[in-house]
Design a protein around this motif. Structure first.
Motif, PDB file in Angstrom:
ATOM      1  N   THR A  61       0.854  -1.188   0.000  1.00 22.53           N
ATOM      2  CA  THR A  61       0.000   0.000   0.000  1.00 22.53           C
ATOM      3  C   THR A  61       0.888   1.235   0.000  1.00 22.53           C
ATOM      4  O   THR A  61       1.735   1.396   0.875  1.00 22.53           O
ATOM      5  CB  THR A  61      -0.920   0.027   1.231  1.00 22.53           C
ATOM      6  OG1 THR A  61      -1.905  -1.001   1.109  1.00 22.53           O
ATOM      7  CG2 THR A  61      -1.642   1.367   1.350  1.00 22.53           C
ATOM      8  N   ALA A  62       0.688   2.083  -0.977  1.00 23.85           N
ATOM      9  CA  ALA A  62       1.419   3.351  -1.052  1.00 23.85           C
ATOM     10  C   ALA A  62       0.455   4.479  -0.738  1.00 23.85           C
ATOM     11  O   ALA A  62      -0.527   4.684  -1.458  1.00 23.85           O
ATOM     12  CB  ALA A  62       2.027   3.540  -2.435  1.00 23.85           C
ATOM     13  N   SER A  63       0.706   5.187   0.347  1.00 18.53           N
ATOM     14  CA  SER A  63      -0.120   6.328   0.731  1.00 18.53           C
ATOM     15  C   SER A  63       0.425   7.584   0.061  1.00 18.53           C
ATOM     16  O   SER A  63       1.638   7.765  -0.031  1.00 18.53           O
ATOM     17  CB  SER A  63      -0.105   6.491   2.247  1.00 18.53           C
ATOM     18  OG  SER A  63      -0.891   7.587   2.646  1.00 18.53           O
ATOM     19  N   ARG A  64      -0.474   8.441  -0.390  1.00 18.78           N
ATOM     20  CA  ARG A  64      -0.069   9.675  -1.047  1.00 18.78           C
ATOM     21  C   ARG A  64      -0.989  10.829  -0.649  1.00 18.78           C
ATOM     22  O   ARG A  64      -2.185  10.638  -0.442  1.00 18.78           O
ATOM     23  CB  ARG A  64      -0.100   9.519  -2.575  1.00 18.78           C
ATOM     24  CG  ARG A  64       0.982   8.579  -3.133  1.00 18.78           C
ATOM     25  CD  ARG A  64       2.360   9.117  -2.874  1.00 18.78           C
ATOM     26  NE  ARG A  64       3.440   8.313  -3.450  1.00 18.78           N
ATOM     27  CZ  ARG A  64       4.127   7.383  -2.787  1.00 18.78           C
ATOM     28  NH1 ARG A  64       3.823   7.117  -1.521  1.00 18.78           N
ATOM     29  NH2 ARG A  64       5.112   6.735  -3.372  1.00 18.78           N
ATOM     30  N   THR A  65      -0.410  12.021  -0.555  1.00 22.30           N
ATOM     31  CA  THR A  65      -1.201  13.228  -0.360  1.00 22.30           C
ATOM     32  C   THR A  65      -1.836  13.597  -1.687  1.00 22.30           C
ATOM     33  O   THR A  65      -1.127  13.884  -2.662  1.00 22.30           O
ATOM     34  CB  THR A  65      -0.327  14.394   0.133  1.00 22.30           C
ATOM     35  OG1 THR A  65       0.147  14.110   1.440  1.00 22.30           O
ATOM     36  CG2 THR A  65      -1.131  15.688   0.164  1.00 22.30           C
ATOM     37  N   VAL A  66      -3.158  13.559  -1.726  1.00 22.04           N
ATOM     38  CA  VAL A  66      -3.904  13.857  -2.952  1.00 22.04           C
ATOM     39  C   VAL A  66      -5.073  14.768  -2.592  1.00 22.04           C
ATOM     40  O   VAL A  66      -5.909  14.409  -1.761  1.00 22.04           O
ATOM     41  CB  VAL A  66      -4.437  12.566  -3.614  1.00 22.04           C
ATOM     42  CG1 VAL A  66      -5.242  12.910  -4.864  1.00 22.04           C
ATOM     43  CG2 VAL A  66      -3.302  11.601  -3.955  1.00 22.04           C
ATOM     44  N   PHE A  67      -5.120  15.924  -3.214  1.00 23.83           N
ATOM     45  CA  PHE A  67      -6.275  16.804  -3.035  1.00 23.83           C
ATOM     46  C   PHE A  67      -6.753  17.243  -4.407  1.00 23.83           C
ATOM     47  O   PHE A  67      -6.063  17.961  -5.122  1.00 23.83           O
ATOM     48  CB  PHE A  67      -5.934  18.012  -2.171  1.00 23.83           C
ATOM     49  CG  PHE A  67      -7.103  18.938  -1.996  1.00 23.83           C
ATOM     50  CD1 PHE A  67      -8.258  18.510  -1.367  1.00 23.83           C
ATOM     51  CD2 PHE A  67      -7.072  20.232  -2.499  1.00 23.83           C
ATOM     52  CE1 PHE A  67      -9.363  19.348  -1.231  1.00 23.83           C
ATOM     53  CE2 PHE A  67      -8.154  21.083  -2.356  1.00 23.83           C
ATOM     54  CZ  PHE A  67      -9.308  20.635  -1.722  1.00 23.83           C
ATOM     55  N   VAL A  68      -7.952  16.774  -4.758  1.00 27.39           N
ATOM     56  CA  VAL A  68      -8.534  17.061  -6.071  1.00 27.39           C
ATOM     57  C   VAL A  68      -9.634  18.100  -5.887  1.00 27.39           C
ATOM     58  O   VAL A  68     -10.492  17.956  -5.013  1.00 27.39           O
ATOM     59  CB  VAL A  68      -9.130  15.794  -6.720  1.00 27.39           C
ATOM     60  CG1 VAL A  68      -9.374  16.033  -8.202  1.00 27.39           C
ATOM     61  CG2 VAL A  68      -8.222  14.586  -6.503  1.00 27.39           C
ATOM     62  N   ALA A  69      -9.606  19.116  -6.716  1.00 27.98           N
ATOM     63  CA  ALA A  69     -10.592  20.195  -6.614  1.00 27.98           C
ATOM     64  C   ALA A  69     -11.116  20.549  -7.998  1.00 27.98           C
ATOM     65  O   ALA A  69     -10.468  20.267  -9.016  1.00 27.98           O
ATOM     66  CB  ALA A  69      -9.957  21.427  -5.962  1.00 27.98           C
ATOM     67  N   ASP A  70     -12.282  21.152  -8.043  1.00 22.02           N
ATOM     68  CA  ASP A  70     -12.815  21.628  -9.320  1.00 22.02           C
ATOM     69  C   ASP A  70     -11.999  22.797  -9.852  1.00 22.02           C
ATOM     70  O   ASP A  70     -11.922  23.005 -11.065  1.00 22.02           O
ATOM     71  CB  ASP A  70     -14.279  22.049  -9.142  1.00 22.02           C
ATOM     72  CG  ASP A  70     -15.179  20.873  -8.813  1.00 22.02           C
ATOM     73  OD1 ASP A  70     -15.383  20.022  -9.698  1.00 22.02           O
ATOM     74  OD2 ASP A  70     -15.659  20.788  -7.667  1.00 22.02           O
TER      75      ASP A  70
END
Length: 350
Positions: free
Chosen positions: A225-234
């Motif tokens: 499992t690879a954890s990543r900082t991901v923030f998706v926005a419009d």
């Protein structure tokens, strides 16, 4: 890896709210992740400092989250084992697993804030030795062995012993996880070598995966499992607005702990803190460039250290599941996602 990785949502319960509200919001986020086909949720354990994490008792919370969900798997990411009684960890994990219908995954780690070891009668310099000893006792308990005085676990662990994961920053830790046939948990970011502060996260984590795979017993399937900082926005402007606050705060914290975080502009901090943010297409391009993810069996995404408000976290989960993951060939639970999309369409046409 020949099959598409599955997806997980990860939280340290850092919403800007009082503790009870943090727990409510995290539960809502996990339910939302389940609704959009995310197959697992990981929660972190932290003691004493609200700014580092909001959850000292993960099994209590996971039992609550289990009652609020029906399909999503629930894991500890991680229990800081040196600060715990290993028999009690086994007992709590077993009860939570039974209450959840067998949905618990037990993630373990040795680290934590150095000062947090003191109230538990431990010293951070001893954590590796203490971890190894407590890991041995925990695994023995899960295997049904005598834990002392002729006692064995009740209820017994069932198959939980096959759902243990270990987190590590090192190749030696990868070997340890592999030898036991456990899953491997890789962090969203980690310290760079002093002589190479600009090293990519992949350059650091690929050797950990190599060591893990080499140590796995024959016939045991890898679980990475690879954890990543991901923030998706419009709107990328929203992503940058929250990142400006969150990443600067995170960089200051890492620097106080002795880490070298190069650069000071927001663009430099995004790179230094291994952050994937922006619109769906921008996040797709960013994640596609992360070589470690091609070797992961599961991608765990979290908004930390962007730490956007709750409504934006919910939207990020939705965008990740419906727009980012499909373009990268990553797998969601079709049944849950179809139901969520149907619900969203119903709201739009109502």
């Amino acid at each position: 890896m020949t099959t598409a990785p599955t997806l997980a949502f990860f939280t340290r319960l850092l919403d800007d709210a009082p503790p009870a509200e943090r727990y409510r919001l995290a539960t809502d986020q996990i339910r939302h992740a389940e609704r959009f086909g995310i197959q697992r949720a990981w929660v972190a354990q932290h003691h004493f400092r609200a700014a580092e994490g909001g959850l000292p008792s993960p099994f209590v919370f996971l039992a609550h989250a289990a009652a609020a969900t029906s399909e999503i798997r629930l894991g500890t990411g991680v229990v800081t084992l040196p600060l715990e009684d290993p028999v009690r960890v086994a007992e709590d994990a077993v009860v939570a697993d039974l209450l959840s219908g067998g949905r618990i995954d037990l993630g373990l780690g040795s680290g934590g804030t150095p000062s947090s070891f003191i109230p538990f009668g431990q010293h951070v310099s001893d954590k590796a030795t203490v971890y190894d000893e407590k890991l041995r006792k925990l695994l023995a308990a899960l295997e049904g062995q005598d834990v002392g005085g002729g006692n064995t676990l009740y209820p017994d662990a069932g198959t939980l012993g096959g759902r243990v994961w270990q987190a590590t920053f090192s190749a030696a830790g990868g070997t340890r996880a592999g030898v036991h046939g456990h899953g491997l948990l890789l962090s969203r970011t980690q310290p760079r070598p002093a002589d190479d502060p600009h090293a990519s996260l992949a350059a650091i984590q690929q050797p950990i995966i190599d060591a893990y795979l080499e140590a796995l017993p024959a016939g045991v399937a890898p679980r990475v499992t690879a954890s990543r900082t991901v923030f998706v926005a419009d709107d990328r402007a929203d992503a940058l607005r929250f990142a400006e606050v969150g990443l600067r705060r995170a960089a200051e914290g890492f620097r106080r702990a002795g880490q070298t975080i190069p650069g000071d502009s927001l663009d430099e901090l995004i790179v230094a803190l291994d952050t994937h943010l922006g619109t769906p297409d921008e996040v797709v391009a960013s994640l596609a460039a992360d070589e470690t993810l091609a070797r992961a069996d599961e991608i765990a995404f979290q908004v930390h250290s962007v730490d956007a408000p709750h409504d934006f976290v919910l939207r990020s989960i939705e965008l990740f599941a419906t727009e980012v993951a499909p373009k990268l060939g990553w797998a969601t639970s079709d049944r849950s996602l179809a139901s969520a999309l149907e619900g969203s369409l119903g709201k739009e046409t109502a």
